[in-house]
Design a protein around this motif. Structure first.
Motif, PDB file in Angstrom:
ATOM      1  N   ASN A   1      39.407  43.294  48.286  1.00 19.49           N
ATOM      2  CA  ASN A   1      39.941  42.692  47.259  1.00 19.49           C
ATOM      3  C   ASN A   1      41.064  43.548  46.699  1.00 19.49           C
ATOM      4  O   ASN A   1      41.323  44.612  47.159  1.00 19.49           O
ATOM      5  CB  ASN A   1      38.620  42.596  45.827  1.00 19.49           C
TER       6      ASN A   1
ATOM      7  N   ASN B   1      44.406  40.600  42.269  1.00 23.30           N
ATOM      8  CA  ASN B   1      43.581  39.098  42.506  1.00 23.30           C
ATOM      9  C   ASN B   1      42.539  39.118  41.433  1.00 23.30           C
ATOM     10  O   ASN B   1      41.920  39.948  40.745  1.00 23.30           O
ATOM     11  CB  ASN B   1      42.899  39.175  43.785  1.00 23.30           C
ATOM     12  N   ARG B   2      42.094  37.765  41.337  1.00 24.29           N
ATOM     13  CA  ARG B   2      40.861  37.698  40.634  1.00 24.29           C
ATOM     14  C   ARG B   2      40.022  36.926  41.459  1.00 24.29           C
ATOM     15  O   ARG B   2      40.453  35.706  41.837  1.00 24.29           O
ATOM     16  CB  ARG B   2      41.045  36.978  39.220  1.00 24.29           C
ATOM     17  N   ARG B   3      38.599  37.162  41.817  1.00 23.96           N
ATOM     18  CA  ARG B   3      37.828  36.355  42.477  1.00 23.96           C
ATOM     19  C   ARG B   3      36.928  35.302  41.642  1.00 23.96           C
ATOM     20  O   ARG B   3      36.308  35.828  40.733  1.00 23.96           O
ATOM     21  CB  ARG B   3      36.562  37.390  43.228  1.00 23.96           C
ATOM     22  N   TYR B   4      37.279  34.208  41.662  1.00 29.70           N
ATOM     23  CA  TYR B   4      36.628  33.039  41.184  1.00 29.70           C
ATOM     24  C   TYR B   4      35.322  32.635  41.248  1.00 29.70           C
ATOM     25  O   TYR B   4      34.771  31.906  40.959  1.00 29.70           O
ATOM     26  CB  TYR B   4      37.481  31.827  40.593  1.00 29.70           C
TER      27      TYR B   4
END
Length: 270
Positions: A218, A222-225
């Motif tokens: 990661n 970034n943003r993990r949706y």
């Protein structure tokens, strides 16, 4: 409204531009349905889909192949395609290779670096252009923040202004301090698209495999949706277990012959 005018109008109105990578038909279809403003067929396909060691291994034929798949999935969506490493060494080469990506279905092409002569040649040939400054993944093997010093920041502003003067449609800013990105965004007419460039660009772009949690690594930008990686692993392991234990398929997954046909078949009839 043409693609350049569309995004210039969004910048004028202060409407953020949502850009996302896609490499295949079903993902492109889902992104178009979700209202993504621009789909990027990036050279990130190399490390995220094709198993290459770096972006430098990506070929023009790879990008063209995936552009065609994405176009089939999103027939009405604007598509931006990367010119791969060393496919734009001269203006003539850039134009010839960009035309191949346009024929595959791309509306706009992107290249990395402070190369206003390349941008000018592409635009003169009627090909909309997106620039890319900051971290340049094709040539910067050390994936670190760019523009941290005053000198580097000033160089980025100078490069952005030079590209903007050629008439580019968009400018991607990757891994630079948000103060620098904000200054660049104010300095150019073209909309800026940030990835790891903070909150003050005209739009954002992420890599779909990062957003969906398909990658093990990661990143701060970034943003993990979603966390689809573990879900996919669990689903595949469940399938393998059920096959090994003869728990799949069940009667519900099978098809039966009509009774009369079965009786005839079992008695040797036709």
């Amino acid at each position: 409204m043409d693609i350049k005018a569309r995004f210039l109008e969004m910048k004028r109105q202060g409407r953020p531009i949502a850009v996302l990578t896609a490499y295949d038909y079903p993902t492109a279809k889902a992104e178009a349905a979700a209202g993504v403003d621009l789909i990027l067929v990036g050279d990130s396909v190399g490390t995220n889909v094709l198993g290459y060691a770096s972006e430098q291994e990506v070929q023009l034929s790879d990008i063209a192949h995936h552009v065609r798949a994405v176009r089939r999935g999103a027939p009405q969506a604007p598509i931006l395609a990367d010119l791969p490493y060393r496919t734009y060494e001269t203006p003539e080469m850039a134009v010839a290779n960009a035309r191949q990506l346009r024929e595959a279905g791309a509306d706009m092409v992107k290249f990395e670096g402070a190369r206003p002569e390349i941008a000018a040649a592409l635009i003169a040939a009627g090909i909309p252009v997106c620039g890319h400054l900051g971290l340049e993944p094709q040539t910067h093997l050390d994936k670190k923040l760019r523009g941290r010093s005053a000198v580097e920041a000033a160089q980025l502003v100078e490069a952005a202004v030079a590209l903007d003067r050629t008439g580019i449609s968009l400018l991607v800013l990757e891994l630079i301090p948000e103060e620098v990105a904000a200054r660049l965004t104010r300095a150019i007419a073209a909309p800026s698209i940030g990835i790891g460039a903070g909150r003050y660009t005209d739009g954002q772009v992420l890599v779909i495999t990062d957003l969906l949690g398909l990658t093990s690594a990661n990143f701060r930008h970034n943003r993990r949706y979603a966390e689809l990686g573990p879900l996919i692993g669990t689903a595949i392991a469940g399938y393998v277990r059920d096959v090994h234990q003869r728990a799949f398929p069940t009667e519900a997954n099978a098809f039966a012959m009509p009774k009369e046909a079965l009786l005839s078949f079992e008695s040797g009839g036709s």
